[in-house]
Design a protein around this motif. Structure first.
Motif, PDB file in Angstrom:
ATOM      1  N   MET A 237       0.842  -1.195   0.000  1.00 13.27           N
ATOM      2  CA  MET A 237       0.000   0.000   0.000  1.00 13.27           C
ATOM      3  C   MET A 237       0.879   1.247   0.000  1.00 13.27           C
ATOM      4  O   MET A 237       1.844   1.334   0.765  1.00 13.27           O
ATOM      5  N   LEU A 238       0.555   2.189  -0.872  1.00 13.46           N
ATOM      6  CA  LEU A 238       1.266   3.467  -0.899  1.00 13.46           C
ATOM      7  C   LEU A 238       0.250   4.589  -0.971  1.00 13.46           C
ATOM      8  O   LEU A 238      -0.630   4.585  -1.831  1.00 13.46           O
ATOM      9  N   ALA A 239       0.350   5.527  -0.051  1.00 13.46           N
ATOM     10  CA  ALA A 239      -0.517   6.702  -0.049  1.00 13.46           C
ATOM     11  C   ALA A 239       0.340   7.937  -0.276  1.00 13.46           C
ATOM     12  O   ALA A 239       1.328   8.153   0.425  1.00 13.46           O
ATOM     13  N   SER A 240      -0.015   8.723  -1.265  1.00 10.96           N
ATOM     14  CA  SER A 240       0.786   9.907  -1.583  1.00 10.96           C
ATOM     15  C   SER A 240      -0.113  10.970  -2.184  1.00 10.96           C
ATOM     16  O   SER A 240      -1.281  10.736  -2.466  1.00 10.96           O
ATOM     17  N   MET A 241       0.453  12.130  -2.385  1.00  4.46           N
ATOM     18  CA  MET A 241      -0.247  13.198  -3.089  1.00  4.46           C
ATOM     19  C   MET A 241       0.615  13.615  -4.265  1.00  4.46           C
ATOM     20  O   MET A 241       1.671  14.222  -4.099  1.00  4.46           O
ATOM     21  N   SER A 242       0.188  13.234  -5.445  1.00  7.62           N
ATOM     22  CA  SER A 242       0.933  13.536  -6.656  1.00  7.62           C
ATOM     23  C   SER A 242      -0.035  14.057  -7.700  1.00  7.62           C
ATOM     24  O   SER A 242      -1.051  13.417  -7.986  1.00  7.62           O
ATOM     25  N   LYS A 243       0.263  15.183  -8.286  1.00  3.61           N
ATOM     26  CA  LYS A 243      -0.651  15.806  -9.236  1.00  3.61           C
ATOM     27  C   LYS A 243      -0.922  14.916 -10.440  1.00  3.61           C
ATOM     28  O   LYS A 243      -2.028  14.876 -10.966  1.00  3.61           O
ATOM     29  N   ASN A 244       0.112  14.185 -10.865  1.00  2.00           N
ATOM     30  CA  ASN A 244      -0.031  13.367 -12.073  1.00  2.00           C
ATOM     31  C   ASN A 244       0.179  11.874 -11.831  1.00  2.00           C
ATOM     32  O   ASN A 244       0.374  11.109 -12.769  1.00  2.00           O
ATOM     33  N   GLY A 245       0.139  11.455 -10.556  1.00  2.50           N
ATOM     34  CA  GLY A 245       0.316  10.035 -10.254  1.00  2.50           C
ATOM     35  C   GLY A 245       1.742   9.562 -10.429  1.00  2.50           C
ATOM     36  O   GLY A 245       1.987   8.369 -10.603  1.00  2.50           O
ATOM     37  N   LYS A 246       2.685  10.506 -10.359  1.00  6.79           N
ATOM     38  CA  LYS A 246       4.090  10.146 -10.536  1.00  6.79           C
ATOM     39  C   LYS A 246       4.938  10.656  -9.376  1.00  6.79           C
ATOM     40  O   LYS A 246       4.587  11.612  -8.700  1.00  6.79           O
ATOM     41  N   TYR A 247       6.052   9.969  -9.155  1.00  2.91           N
ATOM     42  CA  TYR A 247       7.029  10.396  -8.148  1.00  2.91           C
ATOM     43  C   TYR A 247       8.407  10.381  -8.799  1.00  2.91           C
ATOM     44  O   TYR A 247       8.861   9.346  -9.287  1.00  2.91           O
ATOM     45  N   GLU A 248       9.043  11.557  -8.831  1.00  2.15           N
ATOM     46  CA  GLU A 248      10.340  11.718  -9.487  1.00  2.15           C
ATOM     47  C   GLU A 248      10.326  11.150 -10.911  1.00  2.15           C
ATOM     48  O   GLU A 248      11.247  10.460 -11.351  1.00  2.15           O
ATOM     49  N   GLY A 249       9.218  11.432 -11.605  1.00  5.16           N
ATOM     50  CA  GLY A 249       9.098  11.033 -12.996  1.00  5.16           C
ATOM     51  C   GLY A 249       8.649   9.604 -13.217  1.00  5.16           C
ATOM     52  O   GLY A 249       8.435   9.183 -14.360  1.00  5.16           O
ATOM     53  N   LYS A 250       8.479   8.834 -12.160  1.00  7.33           N
ATOM     54  CA  LYS A 250       8.086   7.432 -12.286  1.00  7.33           C
ATOM     55  C   LYS A 250       6.595   7.270 -11.981  1.00  7.33           C
ATOM     56  O   LYS A 250       6.091   7.835 -11.011  1.00  7.33           O
ATOM     57  N   ASP A 251       5.921   6.492 -12.811  1.00  5.71           N
ATOM     58  CA  ASP A 251       4.523   6.180 -12.571  1.00  5.71           C
ATOM     59  C   ASP A 251       4.414   5.354 -11.295  1.00  5.71           C
ATOM     60  O   ASP A 251       5.035   4.294 -11.170  1.00  5.71           O
ATOM     61  N   ILE A 252       3.630   5.854 -10.321  1.00  2.95           N
ATOM     62  CA  ILE A 252       3.569   5.225  -8.997  1.00  2.95           C
ATOM     63  C   ILE A 252       3.059   3.791  -9.072  1.00  2.95           C
ATOM     64  O   ILE A 252       3.591   2.893  -8.407  1.00  2.95           O
ATOM     65  N   HIS A 253       2.066   3.542  -9.899  1.00  2.60           N
ATOM     66  CA  HIS A 253       1.510   2.201 -10.009  1.00  2.60           C
ATOM     67  C   HIS A 253       2.444   1.266 -10.761  1.00  2.60           C
ATOM     68  O   HIS A 253       2.862   0.223 -10.254  1.00  2.60           O
ATOM     69  N   LYS A 254       2.798   1.656 -11.967  1.00  6.91           N
ATOM     70  CA  LYS A 254       3.542   0.756 -12.850  1.00  6.91           C
ATOM     71  C   LYS A 254       5.021   0.637 -12.500  1.00  6.91           C
ATOM     72  O   LYS A 254       5.614  -0.447 -12.605  1.00  6.91           O
ATOM     73  N   GLU A 255       5.649   1.751 -12.091  1.00  6.86           N
ATOM     74  CA  GLU A 255       7.101   1.757 -11.938  1.00  6.86           C
ATOM     75  C   GLU A 255       7.587   1.729 -10.492  1.00  6.86           C
ATOM     76  O   GLU A 255       8.783   1.588 -10.243  1.00  6.86           O
ATOM     77  N   ILE A 256       6.677   1.865  -9.544  1.00  7.12           N
ATOM     78  CA  ILE A 256       7.086   1.825  -8.126  1.00  7.12           C
ATOM     79  C   ILE A 256       6.416   0.657  -7.393  1.00  7.12           C
ATOM     80  O   ILE A 256       7.096  -0.205  -6.836  1.00  7.12           O
ATOM     81  N   ILE A 257       5.073   0.628  -7.413  1.00  9.17           N
ATOM     82  CA  ILE A 257       4.365  -0.397  -6.655  1.00  9.17           C
ATOM     83  C   ILE A 257       4.528  -1.787  -7.271  1.00  9.17           C
ATOM     84  O   ILE A 257       4.836  -2.766  -6.567  1.00  9.17           O
ATOM     85  N   LEU A 258       4.327  -1.920  -8.574  1.00  4.99           N
ATOM     86  CA  LEU A 258       4.446  -3.237  -9.204  1.00  4.99           C
ATOM     87  C   LEU A 258       5.827  -3.873  -9.000  1.00  4.99           C
ATOM     88  O   LEU A 258       5.912  -5.062  -8.676  1.00  4.99           O
ATOM     89  N   PRO A 259       6.931  -3.128  -9.147  1.00  2.00           N
ATOM     90  CA  PRO A 259       8.245  -3.728  -8.863  1.00  2.00           C
ATOM     91  C   PRO A 259       8.393  -4.203  -7.419  1.00  2.00           C
ATOM     92  O   PRO A 259       9.053  -5.211  -7.156  1.00  2.00           O
ATOM     93  N   ILE A 260       7.776  -3.476  -6.471  1.00  2.19           N
ATOM     94  CA  ILE A 260       7.826  -3.900  -5.066  1.00  2.19           C
ATOM     95  C   ILE A 260       7.104  -5.236  -4.885  1.00  2.19           C
ATOM     96  O   ILE A 260       7.598  -6.147  -4.225  1.00  2.19           O
ATOM     97  N   VAL A 261       5.912  -5.339  -5.519  1.00  7.34           N
ATOM     98  CA  VAL A 261       5.143  -6.588  -5.431  1.00  7.34           C
ATOM     99  C   VAL A 261       5.961  -7.742  -6.025  1.00  7.34           C
ATOM    100  O   VAL A 261       6.006  -8.842  -5.475  1.00  7.34           O
ATOM    101  N   LYS A 262       6.616  -7.474  -7.130  1.00 11.03           N
ATOM    102  CA  LYS A 262       7.427  -8.518  -7.784  1.00 11.03           C
ATOM    103  C   LYS A 262       8.561  -8.987  -6.870  1.00 11.03           C
ATOM    104  O   LYS A 262       8.874 -10.166  -6.802  1.00 11.03           O
ATOM    105  N   LYS A 263       9.188  -8.055  -6.161  1.00 10.63           N
ATOM    106  CA  LYS A 263      10.293  -8.410  -5.268  1.00 10.63           C
ATOM    107  C   LYS A 263       9.825  -9.217  -4.066  1.00 10.63           C
ATOM    108  O   LYS A 263      10.576 -10.027  -3.521  1.00 10.63           O
ATOM    109  N   LEU A 264       8.585  -9.009  -3.658  1.00  7.97           N
ATOM    110  CA  LEU A 264       8.060  -9.673  -2.468  1.00  7.97           C
ATOM    111  C   LEU A 264       7.422 -11.022  -2.748  1.00  7.97           C
ATOM    112  O   LEU A 264       7.083 -11.749  -1.818  1.00  7.97           O
TER     113      LEU A 264
END
Length: 267
Positions: A237-264
């Motif tokens: 679970m990740l809760a954030s406030m991002s105007k475009n759903g991105k963090y440091e240019g990375k898509d929060i769903h596809k490029e941050i959360i999904l890789p975490i799920v894969k590692k776990l």
């Protein structure tokens, strides 16, 4: 989180099914709700309502004013969800063909549960899920002028309690409870979304697919994401406030959360 609220509404529908209040998801909503029987939703099945596949709406452009009224942003006291739903005269397309992401279907679902059970969605969720999942804090949820829970948004829990809700879903799936089977059915019956043909939408939740394993996924506006990996009984679970759903240019769903799920995962 905004749209993650919709999954809470879906869980209340699942409880109504498991409790026997709803006989079948293929029943039409008009069988259970007098208000909806007098609306364009009369012959829409509950299954299609859950998948945002009623055919009532073409896109989200024409519902912006409805959303403002429901949220009572203008403090006008016009947030009567039944009145809003009954003001809609036409369906855009045949039901059950594609999931068209919008808020009117989940608004109708909240009305359905309220009239069917005599209790608001928020009260049902609080009494039958929130207090049972070991919540550590409080639940706050918007309602309209008549006490009908706002379905499209407005449920507030701590990030930890959102994750506990995800764990509650995973535990029920793995325990093979009726509610767990409801969520699995939502994965199985998910439809392609108008947002993207590659995206699928279940019973008020998105479906992420990792290595051929579909998972319940909650996504809220501006960067709230939760993926429930019931195969490993793990929740990210990740809760954030991002105007475009991105963090440091990375898509929060596809490029941050999904890789975490894969590692776990264990596979």
């Amino acid at each position: 989180p905004m749209s993650m609220t919709k999954t809470l509404v879906g869980s209340a529908v699942g409880l109504a099914l498991c409790n026997g209040d709803i006989k079948s998801l293929d029943d039409t909503v008009g069988l259970y709700s007098k208000s909806l029987s007098n609306s364009v939703y009369n012959n829409v099945t509950i299954r299609n309502l859950l998948r945002m596949a009623s055919g009532v709406n073409e896109n989200r452009d024409n519902e912006k004013e409805y959303n403002r009224m429901i949220k009572n942003r203008r403090d006008s006291g016009l947030n009567d969800q039944v009145e809003i739903i009954q003001s809609i005269q036409d369906r855009y397309s045949e039901q059950g063909k594609v999931s068209i992401y919008h808020t009117l279907d989940v608004t109708a679902a909240s009305i359905l549960i309220s009239e069917l059970t005599g209790k608001s969605v928020s009260k049902i969720f609080n009494n039958e899920i929130f207090t049972e999942m070991g919540a550590s804090d409080s639940l706050y949820w918007w309602e309209d002028k008549n006490g009908v829970t706002i379905g499209m948004a407005g449920a507030y829990m701590t990030t930890r309690d959102w994750a506990k809700f995800g764990q509650f879903i995973s535990d029920n799936i793995n325990a093979k409870t009726c509610l767990g089977d409801f969520f699995l059915s939502g994965i199985k019956d998910s439809l392609s979304s108008n947002i993207s043909p590659s995206k699928k939408y279940g019973y008020y939740f998105w479906v992420s697919n990792l290595a051929g394993k579909p998972m319940v996924t909650l996504i809220g506006n501006r960067g709230q994401v939760m993926i429930i990996n019931h195969y490993d009984n793990a929740v990210v679970m990740l809760a954030s406030m991002s105007k475009n759903g991105k963090y440091e240019g990375k898509d929060i769903h596809k490029e941050i959360i999904l890789p975490i799920v894969k590692k776990l995962n264990s596979w």
